[in-house]
Motif scaffolding. Sequence first.
Motif, PDB file in Angstrom:
ATOM      1  N   LEU A   1       0.954  -1.243  -0.023  1.00 17.20           N
ATOM      2  CA  LEU A   1       0.169   0.073   0.188  1.00 17.20           C
ATOM      3  C   LEU A   1       0.816   1.254  -0.032  1.00 17.20           C
ATOM      4  O   LEU A   1       0.561   2.311  -0.900  1.00 17.20           O
ATOM      5  N   ILE A   2       1.840   1.233   0.815  1.00 11.86           N
ATOM      6  CA  ILE A   2       2.941   2.516   0.914  1.00 11.86           C
ATOM      7  C   ILE A   2       3.366   2.574  -0.647  1.00 11.86           C
ATOM      8  O   ILE A   2       3.643   3.849  -0.947  1.00 11.86           O
ATOM      9  N   CYS A   3       3.699   1.485  -1.444  1.00 14.66           N
ATOM     10  CA  CYS A   3       4.436   1.775  -2.653  1.00 14.66           C
ATOM     11  C   CYS A   3       3.360   2.484  -3.596  1.00 14.66           C
ATOM     12  O   CYS A   3       3.867   3.187  -4.580  1.00 14.66           O
ATOM     13  N   ILE A   4       2.058   2.457  -3.434  1.00 18.19           N
ATOM     14  CA  ILE A   4       1.317   2.970  -4.292  1.00 18.19           C
ATOM     15  C   ILE A   4       1.332   4.483  -4.075  1.00 18.19           C
ATOM     16  O   ILE A   4       1.269   5.135  -5.251  1.00 18.19           O
ATOM     17  N   SER A   5       1.498   5.039  -3.004  1.00 15.73           N
ATOM     18  CA  SER A   5       1.685   6.331  -2.780  1.00 15.73           C
ATOM     19  C   SER A   5       2.850   6.992  -3.471  1.00 15.73           C
ATOM     20  O   SER A   5       2.784   7.920  -4.173  1.00 15.73           O
ATOM     21  N   ILE A   6       4.042   6.127  -3.569  1.00 14.15           N
ATOM     22  CA  ILE A   6       5.045   6.280  -4.137  1.00 14.15           C
ATOM     23  C   ILE A   6       4.981   6.589  -5.590  1.00 14.15           C
ATOM     24  O   ILE A   6       5.511   7.341  -6.525  1.00 14.15           O
ATOM     25  N   TYR A   7       4.212   5.460  -6.087  1.00 16.80           N
ATOM     26  CA  TYR A   7       3.875   5.098  -7.614  1.00 16.80           C
ATOM     27  C   TYR A   7       3.274   6.611  -8.105  1.00 16.80           C
ATOM     28  O   TYR A   7       3.278   6.984  -9.325  1.00 16.80           O
ATOM     29  N   LEU A   8       2.276   7.068  -7.262  1.00 12.83           N
ATOM     30  CA  LEU A   8       1.486   8.349  -7.888  1.00 12.83           C
ATOM     31  C   LEU A   8       2.433   9.238  -8.155  1.00 12.83           C
ATOM     32  O   LEU A   8       1.816  10.145  -9.050  1.00 12.83           O
ATOM     33  N   THR A   9       3.411   9.411  -7.480  1.00  7.60           N
ATOM     34  CA  THR A   9       4.314  10.650  -7.585  1.00  7.60           C
ATOM     35  C   THR A   9       4.894  11.051  -9.072  1.00  7.60           C
ATOM     36  O   THR A   9       5.029  12.195  -9.470  1.00  7.60           O
ATOM     37  N   LEU A  10       5.106   9.764  -9.733  1.00  4.50           N
ATOM     38  CA  LEU A  10       5.632   9.886 -11.122  1.00  4.50           C
ATOM     39  C   LEU A  10       4.744  10.804 -11.999  1.00  4.50           C
ATOM     40  O   LEU A  10       5.212  11.491 -12.939  1.00  4.50           O
TER      41      LEU A  10
ATOM     42  N   HIS B   1     -17.762  16.811 -24.828  1.00  7.31           N
ATOM     43  CA  HIS B   1     -17.026  16.776 -26.075  1.00  7.31           C
ATOM     44  C   HIS B   1     -16.077  15.569 -26.179  1.00  7.31           C
ATOM     45  O   HIS B   1     -15.633  15.093 -25.396  1.00  7.31           O
ATOM     46  N   PRO B   2     -15.859  15.287 -27.505  1.00  2.58           N
ATOM     47  CA  PRO B   2     -14.914  14.178 -27.920  1.00  2.58           C
ATOM     48  C   PRO B   2     -13.685  14.236 -27.075  1.00  2.58           C
ATOM     49  O   PRO B   2     -13.038  15.286 -27.159  1.00  2.58           O
ATOM     50  N   GLY B   3     -13.140  13.407 -26.508  1.00  4.11           N
ATOM     51  CA  GLY B   3     -11.863  13.157 -26.131  1.00  4.11           C
ATOM     52  C   GLY B   3     -11.889  13.578 -24.483  1.00  4.11           C
ATOM     53  O   GLY B   3     -10.843  13.554 -23.874  1.00  4.11           O
ATOM     54  N   SER B   4     -13.024  14.231 -24.068  1.00  7.96           N
ATOM     55  CA  SER B   4     -12.835  14.802 -22.669  1.00  7.96           C
ATOM     56  C   SER B   4     -12.731  13.636 -21.883  1.00  7.96           C
ATOM     57  O   SER B   4     -12.297  13.846 -20.692  1.00  7.96           O
ATOM     58  N   THR B   5     -13.383  12.505 -21.814  1.00  4.21           N
ATOM     59  CA  THR B   5     -13.419  11.289 -20.985  1.00  4.21           C
ATOM     60  C   THR B   5     -12.103  10.996 -20.696  1.00  4.21           C
ATOM     61  O   THR B   5     -11.557  10.616 -19.774  1.00  4.21           O
ATOM     62  N   ARG B   6     -11.035  10.971 -22.168  1.00  2.00           N
ATOM     63  CA  ARG B   6      -9.681  10.588 -21.723  1.00  2.00           C
ATOM     64  C   ARG B   6      -8.956  11.434 -20.941  1.00  2.00           C
ATOM     65  O   ARG B   6      -8.247  10.936 -20.170  1.00  2.00           O
ATOM     66  N   GLU B   7      -9.326  12.596 -21.144  1.00  2.00           N
ATOM     67  CA  GLU B   7      -8.317  13.752 -20.407  1.00  2.00           C
ATOM     68  C   GLU B   7      -8.853  13.633 -18.923  1.00  2.00           C
ATOM     69  O   GLU B   7      -8.062  13.675 -18.117  1.00  2.00           O
ATOM     70  N   GLN B   8     -10.086  13.291 -18.445  1.00  2.00           N
ATOM     71  CA  GLN B   8     -10.631  13.283 -17.192  1.00  2.00           C
ATOM     72  C   GLN B   8     -10.070  12.115 -16.651  1.00  2.00           C
ATOM     73  O   GLN B   8      -9.756  12.036 -15.277  1.00  2.00           O
ATOM     74  N   GLU B   9      -9.813  10.920 -17.328  1.00  2.00           N
ATOM     75  CA  GLU B   9      -9.453   9.679 -16.668  1.00  2.00           C
ATOM     76  C   GLU B   9      -7.968  10.093 -16.217  1.00  2.00           C
ATOM     77  O   GLU B   9      -7.385   9.381 -15.268  1.00  2.00           O
ATOM     78  N   SER B  10      -7.114  10.764 -17.123  1.00  2.00           N
ATOM     79  CA  SER B  10      -5.773  10.913 -16.792  1.00  2.00           C
ATOM     80  C   SER B  10      -5.354  11.726 -15.550  1.00  2.00           C
ATOM     81  O   SER B  10      -4.330  11.558 -15.000  1.00  2.00           O
ATOM     82  N   ASP B  11      -6.566  12.245 -14.766  1.00  2.00           N
ATOM     83  CA  ASP B  11      -6.451  13.237 -13.730  1.00  2.00           C
ATOM     84  C   ASP B  11      -7.258  12.518 -12.506  1.00  2.00           C
ATOM     85  O   ASP B  11      -7.508  13.132 -11.447  1.00  2.00           O
ATOM     86  N   LYS B  12      -7.538  11.376 -12.299  1.00  2.00           N
ATOM     87  CA  LYS B  12      -8.337  10.761 -11.905  1.00  2.00           C
ATOM     88  C   LYS B  12      -7.467  10.271 -10.159  1.00  2.00           C
ATOM     89  O   LYS B  12      -7.984  10.436  -9.258  1.00  2.00           O
ATOM     90  N   VAL B  13      -6.028   9.967 -10.418  1.00  2.00           N
ATOM     91  CA  VAL B  13      -5.463   9.590  -9.264  1.00  2.00           C
ATOM     92  C   VAL B  13      -4.425  10.752  -8.785  1.00  2.00           C
ATOM     93  O   VAL B  13      -3.699  11.320  -9.841  1.00  2.00           O
TER      94      VAL B  13
END
Length: 326
Positions: free
Chosen positions: A107-116, A314-326
């Motif tokens: 679980l601790i590793c996940i926090s580290i992975y999010l930083t990249l 709008h087309p493509g907005s779903t992919r942009e939002q997905e990239s900022d979920k975490v």
Amino acid sequence: MSGTHHADHPYKTCTEVTPLCPVSATTLGYYPSKGFNIFFAVGFGLAGLITFILGTWKRTWSYMAFLTAGCMLELAGYAARVPLHDNPWNKDAFETQICAIILAPTLICISIYLTLKHVCLSLNPGLSRVRPGRYPFIFVPLDVSCLLVQAIGGALAASAGYNNQTLLHSGNRAIIAGITLQVVVLLFFGTSSVDYYLRVRKWIRDPAADPHAVALWNDRKFRIFIYAVTIAFSGILIRCIYRIAEMAGGWGNPIMQDEPSFIVLEGFMVVIPCLILAIFSPGFLFPEMAARMSASKKQKKEKSEEKSPATTQHPGSTREQESDKV
């Protein structure tokens, strides 16, 4: 009461240390240090508390959640080791500590992975070989896979008891496989991070480099955060390599029964990263990451409150939002 000798497993019914149930016959083979285990329990509790308070304040939600959960699981593991000092045959305490301490670093590793992801988005997303928003969707599932494999191994080993040696060995092999996979994922993450660092370091010297990225690259607080994550990553990696060696010899092997190596390579190699990640919070040292996480949670909240089924995108907005979920 203590057990008596049986032809198959002489310590099968041991519940406390006696002449017929010596401490040397337990899996650990020693009386765990009460002082060190209380120290580690307090350390992880403090790290979890600091992480929760600062993470809630600065709204680094996912980073805070995974790191806090990992610290609390470590706290439970070391708290369970305290009664083992008085009774190394305490089966419930032993199973609790072995499961919690083995699983928590995942679980601790996940926090580290999010930083990249957030480092790439803040400096130059185009220099990343992988779209930054996809990093969590690569490393988090891999890390969860490590967790599941280790959990399955722990369940098999716990259910095997003394009666089913085949099942016990299968559980042990699953735990080793899970930790080995975790080392591979950590090395993959480290390689990706170093590769991006080298590409950015070259780009940042270009006069055409983005001024905001240059300022962030030279910012003392940002550099401290990167150093903190690097130290934490190194500690967890050392711990995982140690765990492979510890588990490779089977339950009760000489490495597993060496408390000093456990204290240094398991205890300190995890509590130091947790305290570092808690104290050197991205909320203060890497505000861009905090702002992005806060905005992501706000967007998800607004989306959940939408009641109209006819809402358009709008087309493509779903992919942009997905990239900022975490």
